[in-house]
Design a protein around this motif. Sequence first.
Motif, short mmCIF file in Angstrom:
data_model
loop_
_atom_site.label_atom_id
_atom_site.label_comp_id
_atom_site.label_asym_id
_atom_site.label_seq_id
_atom_site.Cartn_x
_atom_site.Cartn_y
_atom_site.Cartn_z
N VAL A 103 2.45 -42.12 16.09
CA VAL A 103 3.17 -41.23 17.00
C VAL A 103 3.18 -39.81 16.42
O VAL A 103 2.99 -39.62 15.22
CB VAL A 103 4.64 -41.67 17.22
N GLU A 104 3.40 -38.87 17.30
CA GLU A 104 3.57 -37.49 16.84
C GLU A 104 5.07 -37.25 16.59
O GLU A 104 5.87 -37.37 17.52
CB GLU A 104 3.08 -36.51 17.91
N TYR A 105 5.40 -36.95 15.35
CA TYR A 105 6.81 -36.79 15.01
C TYR A 105 7.31 -35.40 15.41
O TYR A 105 6.58 -34.41 15.29
CB TYR A 105 7.02 -37.02 13.51
N ASP A 106 8.55 -35.37 15.85
CA ASP A 106 9.19 -34.08 16.19
C ASP A 106 9.61 -33.37 14.91
O ASP A 106 9.93 -34.02 13.91
CB ASP A 106 10.41 -34.31 17.08
N LYS A 107 9.62 -32.05 14.98
CA LYS A 107 10.09 -31.27 13.84
C LYS A 107 11.57 -30.95 14.01
O LYS A 107 12.02 -30.72 15.14
CB LYS A 107 9.30 -29.95 13.75
N PRO A 108 12.30 -30.90 12.91
CA PRO A 108 13.69 -30.43 13.03
C PRO A 108 13.72 -28.97 13.46
O PRO A 108 12.76 -28.23 13.22
CB PRO A 108 14.26 -30.62 11.62
N LYS A 109 14.82 -28.59 14.09
CA LYS A 109 14.93 -27.21 14.60
C LYS A 109 16.26 -26.59 14.17
O LYS A 109 17.25 -27.30 14.01
CB LYS A 109 14.87 -27.21 16.13
N THR A 110 16.24 -25.29 14.03
CA THR A 110 17.50 -24.58 13.81
C THR A 110 17.85 -23.82 15.09
O THR A 110 16.99 -23.21 15.73
CB THR A 110 17.40 -23.58 12.64
N LEU A 111 19.12 -23.90 15.46
CA LEU A 111 19.58 -23.30 16.71
C LEU A 111 20.58 -22.16 16.47
O LEU A 111 21.17 -21.65 17.40
CB LEU A 111 20.25 -24.37 17.58
N GLY A 112 20.81 -21.84 15.21
CA GLY A 112 21.81 -20.82 14.89
C GLY A 112 23.21 -21.40 14.79
O GLY A 112 24.19 -20.65 14.70
N VAL A 113 23.31 -22.73 14.82
CA VAL A 113 24.62 -23.37 14.77
C VAL A 113 25.31 -23.14 13.42
O VAL A 113 26.51 -22.87 13.37
CB VAL A 113 24.48 -24.90 15.03
N ALA A 114 24.53 -23.22 12.35
CA ALA A 114 25.11 -23.10 11.00
C ALA A 114 25.85 -21.77 10.85
O ALA A 114 27.00 -21.74 10.38
CB ALA A 114 24.02 -23.23 9.95
N SER A 115 25.22 -20.68 11.28
CA SER A 115 25.87 -19.38 11.13
C SER A 115 27.04 -19.24 12.10
O SER A 115 28.05 -18.61 11.79
CB SER A 115 24.86 -18.25 11.33
N PHE A 116 26.92 -19.84 13.29
CA PHE A 116 28.00 -19.77 14.26
C PHE A 116 29.24 -20.51 13.74
O PHE A 116 30.37 -20.01 13.80
CB PHE A 116 27.57 -20.36 15.61
N CYS A 117 29.01 -21.71 13.21
CA CYS A 117 30.13 -22.53 12.73
C CYS A 117 30.84 -21.88 11.54
O CYS A 117 32.05 -22.08 11.36
CB CYS A 117 29.64 -23.93 12.33
N LEU A 118 30.09 -21.13 10.75
CA LEU A 118 30.71 -20.43 9.61
C LEU A 118 31.80 -19.49 10.08
O LEU A 118 32.86 -19.37 9.47
CB LEU A 118 29.64 -19.62 8.87
N GLN A 119 31.54 -18.81 11.21
CA GLN A 119 32.49 -17.82 11.74
C GLN A 119 33.56 -18.45 12.63
O GLN A 119 34.69 -17.97 12.67
CB GLN A 119 31.74 -16.76 12.55
N CYS A 120 33.20 -19.50 13.36
CA CYS A 120 34.02 -19.97 14.47
C CYS A 120 35.30 -20.70 14.02
O CYS A 120 36.39 -20.20 14.22
CB CYS A 120 33.18 -20.85 15.39
N LYS A 121 35.16 -21.89 13.47
CA LYS A 121 36.29 -22.71 12.96
C LYS A 121 37.24 -23.18 14.06
O LYS A 121 38.38 -23.55 13.78
CB LYS A 121 37.09 -21.93 11.89
N ARG A 122 36.80 -23.12 15.30
CA ARG A 122 37.73 -23.50 16.37
C ARG A 122 38.05 -24.99 16.34
O ARG A 122 39.16 -25.40 16.67
CB ARG A 122 37.12 -23.13 17.73
N CYS A 123 37.08 -25.82 15.96
CA CYS A 123 37.32 -27.26 15.87
C CYS A 123 38.37 -27.55 14.80
O CYS A 123 39.24 -28.40 14.98
CB CYS A 123 36.02 -28.01 15.60
N ALA A 124 38.28 -26.80 13.68
CA ALA A 124 39.25 -27.00 12.60
C ALA A 124 40.65 -26.60 13.05
O ALA A 124 41.63 -27.27 12.72
CB ALA A 124 38.82 -26.19 11.38
N GLU A 125 40.73 -25.53 13.84
CA GLU A 125 42.03 -25.09 14.34
C GLU A 125 42.60 -26.08 15.36
O GLU A 125 43.81 -26.23 15.47
CB GLU A 125 41.88 -23.71 15.01
#
Lengths: 469, 93
Positions: A330-352
């Motif tokens: 099979v042809e394997y999919d590559k992992p992707k970055t969506l900018g979530v890591a940098s967004f979560c660093l700033q956001c913290k809404r789930c933690a709140e």
Amino acid sequence: MTENMHDPGVSNKMPSSSGSNRGEGNSKSKTSRRSFLKLSVAGAGVAAAGAAGITVARRMEGIPQDTLPIPINDDFKPIDQRNVLHIFAYSKALDQKHPERTKKFGNYNFYERFKTFYNGPYRKDPGYTQLERALAIGGFALLSKLHGPYGLSNPDGLLSSWKQEMLAKSQYEFPSKQEASQVIKSAAALYGAIKCGITRRDRRFDYDPLYDIGQERELSWERDFPFEPKTVIVIMTEMDYLAMSTAPSWITDATVGNAYVEALKIAAQTALFLRQLGYKAVATMNDMGMCGPYAVAAGLGEGGRNGQVITTGYGPRVRISKVYTDLDYVEYDKPKTLGVASFCLQCKRCAESCPSEAITFDGPSWEPTYSSDPDYIWHAAKGVYKFHNDTKKCFKFWIENDGACANCIASCPYNKPDFSHHRFVDIMNVVAPSQVHGLMKEFDILFGYGTVSDPAAVKKFWKKGRTKT
Amino acid sequence: MMELMWYVVGFLAGVSGYLVYMLSRKYNLGVIGLGSLIIGLFLILFTVAWSVGSVLEGVPRAASMGIVFFAMPGIVLLTFTAKRFLTPRYRKT
């Protein structure tokens, strides 16, 4: 030579020879050049806008990576399934074996408390009446019929059986790896998957050893599992937006359970599809391996602060199942970055929004930052650079709530219904620098999204039903 | 309903395009005038799409905030264009 000299209509109207003739001709020539320049600028602008649009669209789908965007130490060891909280809380033998775990968490006995889960009385609060409990039971209870009585983390269930039933004698030969992957994804989509990715089996993501609560014994990949898996197919199903917005009410249990039932059904059908093609396959839920890392590896999303996989279009509002197979052409999919890591660093809404304060406000780390006591962090994945959350606190709130919570999913700014205007915000998220993400979170609150513990949301759910239009 | 909304927005986009074309033929708008006219119209159309979508998904607060944050600047830009450029002084002869 001017353009109008070739135009008989123009030359017929002009006197044959005069100074004004030359002047008019020059004026037209200048106008023509100006028009040409304007058109060129406009064309270049359209082309630039088109190119920018294509770039942004590609970035919204994620930037493919050659390596997993989750840093893992070389000495990282696979997690013992006995240390998975939902296995530990179900198992009487493990409870008796580890009294220190109870002691370290304020004498909180996970096994005894878990037995009370879903057995509490109805309440008068919106979202906790007999109506919502009935809905939750309808959504969730079917899982015990389809997977087994010990929860989704227990391996070798009913639809997720390890038996290779209906395995075709001859193997279907795919013309190409690309076609094999496309065929599998088409089948999964037909069965109901909203997203499907294919990745290599990674032993780091698999529990080892596995543990069967029913028999209270370890299971070995080499001795007990029927084949050596080479590929993992990751399947996602959607949870309802309106139901999720009632978090932490019992309605969220209904949509969580319903999405799990769908995910298990699709995985079982996909596994059977592969077996009918002559390849060994087993459907699995939260058992056997960690869904999150496999989903990230399969390019379906990125890990968020709340411990969920954040996907495009649905955010964390998804449930995951997997199919382990020996098919590797099979042809394997590559992992992707969506900018979530940098967004979560700033956001913290789930933690709140987390009522149990289980979600960390800290940045990513290699080990938990809330404690370094081995008897307290027995369940943690050490050696992975991620947001480390205290799942025991999360579990404790579940028991108090007498139902799952999902505040971290409901409050996440990535959790939006499938309406086109949210795609504009997705574009902004991709284009804007990380410093703007904190502001975007504030705007999300200002615009009225991601509220939790809202009695009006319960009324809205019963009044409107699904949000699909 | 979303399909109807997109149909209306598409129709309004066509009308807006024609309006821009006609005004640019009648007036010397320049880069600033033309830019503020186009951005102003885009913001109004965006507000229609945003607000209708927000109401349909059951978040009316997002619709009203959308009007404040998107439509208001659009109205300001269109008013600026009208007051500053759509005057006899800028009319093409």
